[in-house]
Design a protein around this motif. Structure first.
Motif, PDB file in Angstrom:
ATOM      1  N   ARG A   1       0.941  -0.898   0.005  1.00 37.32           N
ATOM      2  CA  ARG A   1       0.101   0.076  -0.196  1.00 37.32           C
ATOM      3  C   ARG A   1       0.840   1.261  -0.062  1.00 37.32           C
ATOM      4  NH1 ARG A   1      -3.022   0.704   5.495  1.00 37.32           N
ATOM      5  NH2 ARG A   1      -3.230   2.907   4.702  1.00 37.32           N
ATOM      6  N   ALA A   2       0.279   2.295  -0.492  1.00 31.56           N
ATOM      7  CA  ALA A   2       1.008   3.528  -0.681  1.00 31.56           C
ATOM      8  C   ALA A   2       1.241   4.258   0.965  1.00 31.56           C
ATOM      9  CB  ALA A   2       0.306   4.697  -1.338  1.00 31.56           C
ATOM     10  N   SER A   3       2.540   4.789   0.923  1.00 29.79           N
ATOM     11  CA  SER A   3       2.830   5.314   2.296  1.00 29.79           C
ATOM     12  C   SER A   3       2.746   6.656   2.151  1.00 29.79           C
ATOM     13  CB  SER A   3       4.282   5.152   2.574  1.00 29.79           C
ATOM     14  OG  SER A   3       5.437   6.032   1.698  1.00 29.79           O
ATOM     15  N   ASN A   4       3.012   7.610   3.394  1.00 24.01           N
ATOM     16  CA  ASN A   4       2.923   9.085   3.506  1.00 24.01           C
ATOM     17  C   ASN A   4       4.252   9.824   3.012  1.00 24.01           C
ATOM     18  OD1 ASN A   4       4.556   8.538   5.576  1.00 24.01           O
ATOM     19  ND2 ASN A   4       3.448   9.695   7.118  1.00 24.01           N
ATOM     20  N   LEU A   5       5.311   8.868   2.372  1.00 27.00           N
ATOM     21  CA  LEU A   5       6.466   9.429   2.004  1.00 27.00           C
ATOM     22  C   LEU A   5       6.622   9.832   0.368  1.00 27.00           C
ATOM     23  CD1 LEU A   5       8.819   7.306   4.161  1.00 27.00           C
ATOM     24  CD2 LEU A   5       7.891   9.177   4.536  1.00 27.00           C
ATOM     25  N   GLY A   6       5.525   9.488  -0.396  1.00 20.55           N
ATOM     26  CA  GLY A   6       5.516   9.893  -1.680  1.00 20.55           C
ATOM     27  C   GLY A   6       5.320   8.348  -2.622  1.00 20.55           C
ATOM     28  N   SER A   7       5.283   8.567  -3.661  1.00 23.91           N
ATOM     29  CA  SER A   7       4.899   7.729  -4.642  1.00 23.91           C
ATOM     30  C   SER A   7       6.128   6.663  -4.602  1.00 23.91           C
ATOM     31  CB  SER A   7       4.547   8.142  -5.966  1.00 23.91           C
ATOM     32  OG  SER A   7       5.793   8.852  -6.574  1.00 23.91           O
ATOM     33  N   ASN A   8       7.275   7.015  -4.357  1.00 24.16           N
ATOM     34  CA  ASN A   8       8.460   6.194  -4.597  1.00 24.16           C
ATOM     35  C   ASN A   8       8.586   5.125  -3.420  1.00 24.16           C
ATOM     36  OD1 ASN A   8       9.064   6.869  -7.343  1.00 24.16           O
ATOM     37  ND2 ASN A   8      10.409   8.614  -6.445  1.00 24.16           N
ATOM     38  N   PHE A   9       7.683   5.237  -2.250  1.00 30.45           N
ATOM     39  CA  PHE A   9       7.998   4.703  -1.323  1.00 30.45           C
ATOM     40  C   PHE A   9       6.307   3.711  -0.909  1.00 30.45           C
ATOM     41  CE2 PHE A   9      10.738   7.975  -0.634  1.00 30.45           C
ATOM     42  CZ  PHE A   9      11.924   7.326  -0.106  1.00 30.45           C
ATOM     43  N   SER A  10       6.612   2.305  -0.703  1.00 29.97           N
ATOM     44  CA  SER A  10       5.510   1.562  -0.083  1.00 29.97           C
ATOM     45  C   SER A  10       5.717   0.640   1.215  1.00 29.97           C
ATOM     46  CB  SER A  10       5.129   0.512  -1.478  1.00 29.97           C
ATOM     47  OG  SER A  10       6.151  -0.231  -1.577  1.00 29.97           O
ATOM     48  N   VAL A  11       4.534   0.370   1.603  1.00 32.46           N
ATOM     49  CA  VAL A  11       4.540  -0.279   2.864  1.00 32.46           C
ATOM     50  C   VAL A  11       4.085  -1.760   2.751  1.00 32.46           C
ATOM     51  CG1 VAL A  11       3.697  -0.537   5.084  1.00 32.46           C
ATOM     52  CG2 VAL A  11       4.120   1.874   4.221  1.00 32.46           C
ATOM     53  N   ALA A  12       4.965  -2.767   2.897  1.00 30.80           N
ATOM     54  CA  ALA A  12       4.500  -4.092   2.712  1.00 30.80           C
ATOM     55  C   ALA A  12       3.683  -4.634   3.943  1.00 30.80           C
ATOM     56  CB  ALA A  12       5.931  -5.106   2.592  1.00 30.80           C
ATOM     57  N   MET A  13       2.763  -5.255   3.452  1.00 28.69           N
ATOM     58  CA  MET A  13       1.747  -5.699   4.682  1.00 28.69           C
ATOM     59  C   MET A  13       1.373  -7.184   4.571  1.00 28.69           C
ATOM     60  SD  MET A  13       0.486  -2.507   5.673  1.00 28.69           S
ATOM     61  CE  MET A  13      -0.968  -3.129   6.397  1.00 28.69           C
ATOM     62  N   ALA A  14       1.468  -7.688   5.739  1.00 30.32           N
ATOM     63  CA  ALA A  14       1.073  -9.157   5.821  1.00 30.32           C
ATOM     64  C   ALA A  14       0.057  -9.244   6.930  1.00 30.32           C
ATOM     65  CB  ALA A  14       2.282  -9.990   6.586  1.00 30.32           C
ATOM     66  N   HIS A  15      -1.097  -9.980   6.501  1.00 28.83           N
ATOM     67  CA  HIS A  15      -2.370 -10.366   7.183  1.00 28.83           C
ATOM     68  C   HIS A  15      -2.829  -8.915   7.563  1.00 28.83           C
ATOM     69  CE1 HIS A  15      -1.146 -14.429   6.688  1.00 28.83           C
ATOM     70  NE2 HIS A  15      -0.018 -14.047   7.414  1.00 28.83           N
ATOM     71  N   GLY A  16      -2.567  -7.713   6.899  1.00 28.00           N
ATOM     72  CA  GLY A  16      -3.228  -6.501   7.369  1.00 28.00           C
ATOM     73  C   GLY A  16      -2.562  -5.709   8.533  1.00 28.00           C
ATOM     74  N   GLU A  17      -1.124  -6.363   8.545  1.00 24.80           N
ATOM     75  CA  GLU A  17      -0.224  -5.516   9.470  1.00 24.80           C
ATOM     76  C   GLU A  17       1.023  -5.224   8.715  1.00 24.80           C
ATOM     77  OE1 GLU A  17       0.636  -8.052  12.948  1.00 24.80           O
ATOM     78  OE2 GLU A  17      -1.258  -7.966  13.707  1.00 24.80           O
ATOM     79  N   PRO A  18       1.522  -4.046   9.044  1.00 26.16           N
ATOM     80  CA  PRO A  18       2.847  -3.514   8.392  1.00 26.16           C
ATOM     81  C   PRO A  18       4.048  -4.599   8.597  1.00 26.16           C
ATOM     82  CG  PRO A  18       2.390  -2.249  10.155  1.00 26.16           C
ATOM     83  CD  PRO A  18       1.256  -3.183  10.223  1.00 26.16           C
ATOM     84  N   VAL A  19       4.948  -4.909   7.633  1.00 26.69           N
ATOM     85  CA  VAL A  19       5.855  -5.595   7.758  1.00 26.69           C
ATOM     86  C   VAL A  19       7.261  -4.875   7.639  1.00 26.69           C
ATOM     87  CG1 VAL A  19       7.025  -7.559   6.941  1.00 26.69           C
ATOM     88  CG2 VAL A  19       4.641  -7.528   6.605  1.00 26.69           C
ATOM     89  N   ALA A  20       7.299  -3.933   6.309  1.00 25.09           N
ATOM     90  CA  ALA A  20       8.599  -3.461   6.114  1.00 25.09           C
ATOM     91  C   ALA A  20       8.282  -2.346   4.965  1.00 25.09           C
ATOM     92  CB  ALA A  20       9.737  -4.506   5.593  1.00 25.09           C
TER      93      ALA A  20
END
Length: 257
Positions: free
Chosen positions: A40-59
Motif C-alpha cells: 500500500r502507498a505510504s505517506n512518503l510519496g509515490s516512490n515508497f510503499s509499505v509491505a503488509m502481511a495479514h493486514g499488518e505492516p512488515v517493512a
C-alpha cells in the motif's frame, strides 16, 4: 483505506526495516511471489510503499535513484535527535551516508558502521511495529568481525543501557543480545571477547522473516529470479531456514514460524 497506527518508538530500539530497490514494481512483484505480501502507498510519496502481511505492516520498499548504492535490507533505530546521533556516528569513525533529512513526519539518516554494515536511524513517530512480534521481522542480526567492539559502537551511538526503559545489552560467549523489556530485538554475532576479528566475515545487518513454509518460500525465490540456499549451522545446513537473495542482490533470511 484507514491510516496505519503510528506511535513514538522507544529511543535506541529498532523501529523499521527498509529496502531501496532499483525497480520498485519489480521488487514488489518478487516479494509478493515469495513472501505473499501486499503493498500500500505510504505517506512518503509515490516512490515508497509499505509491505503488509495479514493486514499488518512488515517493512518498507522504496525506489532508489539511478546510480545509487547497492540495494540492501537495512534496519532503522529510533532516536530522539537525528543531528546528535549523526554527530555520534561521525565522532566514532563511522560513515554518515545520507541525511539527516526531512522525510514525511520525521527525519531519517543512513550510515555505515566502522566495519561497513549499513544501518539507519529515525527521529519522529513510527508505525506500530516491534521485532519478533506480529508481522514484523522475527530477528535482526548483525554479522560482524567482532561482536563486542560493534556492541560498544552501537551502544554509544544509541545510548543502549543508559536510558531508563530503553534497550539493555547482554554479553554472551560469542555474541551480544540487545533487549527491550526482556525481549531480544537484535543480536550481534562475531568474535568473542579474547578472539581476533574474523577477516572472512562481511559485516552487515541481516533481516530474518518468519514464513509458514521456508522451503516453499526459498523455491518461490528461485522461480521469481532470485537465489536461495539453506542457512549453514554447526551441524550442517538448517532445514527450516534459508538465505535468499532477490534479483537486485539484496540478502535476507526466511525461517519457519
Amino acid at each position: 483505506m484507514p491510516a496505519l497506527e503510528r506511535i513514538m518508538p522507544v529511543a535506541g530500539a529498532p523501529c523499521w526495516v527498509n529496502l531501496m530497490a532499483r525497480d520498485l514494481h519489480a521488487a514488489q512483484s518478487f516479494y509478493t511471489e515469495v513472501m505473499d505480501w501486499e503493498f500500500r502507498a505510504s505517506n512518503l510519496g509515490s516512490n515508497f510503499s509499505v509491505a503488509m502481511a495479514h493486514g499488518e505492516p512488515v517493512a518498507g520498499i522504496g525506489a532508489c535513484s539511478p546510480g545509487g548504492p547497492t540495494a540492501v535490507w537495512t534496519p532503522s533505530f529510533a532516536v530522539r535527535d537525528a543531528d546528535e546521533t549523526a554527530d555520534r556516528v561521525r565522532e566514532r569513525g563511522a560513515t554518515l551516508a545520507i541525511g539527516p533529512l526531512k522525510l514525511g513526519a520525521g527525519r531519517a539518516a543512513f550510515a555505515a558502521d566502522r566495519d561497513g554494515a549499513v544501518f539507519g536511524f529515525w527521529e519522529g513517530p513510527a508505525l506500530a511495529w516491534a521485532v519478533g512480534r506480529g508481522s514484523a521481522p522475527a530477528r535482526l542480526d548483525l554479522q560482524t568481525r567482532h561482536a563486542f567492539e560493534a556492541a560498544i559502537f552501537y551502544a554509544e551511538v544509541f545510548d543502549w543501557a543508559q536510558q531508563p526503559g530503553g534497550c539493555t545489552v547482554e554479553y554472551a560467549q560469542d555474541h551480544v543480545l540487545v533487549q527491550l523489556a526482556g525481549h531480544t530485538v537484535a543480536t550481534l554475532h562475531g568474535g568473542g571477547i579474547e578472539t581476533a576479528p574474523d577477516p572472512k566475515i562481511r559485516p552487515r545487518w541481516i533481516v530474518d522473516f518468519h514464513v509458514q513454509d521456508s522451503k516453499k518460500a526459498a523455491a518461490a525465490a528461485i522461480a521469481a529470479g532470485g537465489e536461495s540456499s539453506p542457512v549453514p549451522s554447526l551441524a550442517g545446513p538448517a532445514k527450516d531456514a534459508f538465505v535468499v537473495r532477490d534479483p537486485d542482490g539484496s540478502l535476507f533470511t526466511v525461517s519457519d514460524d
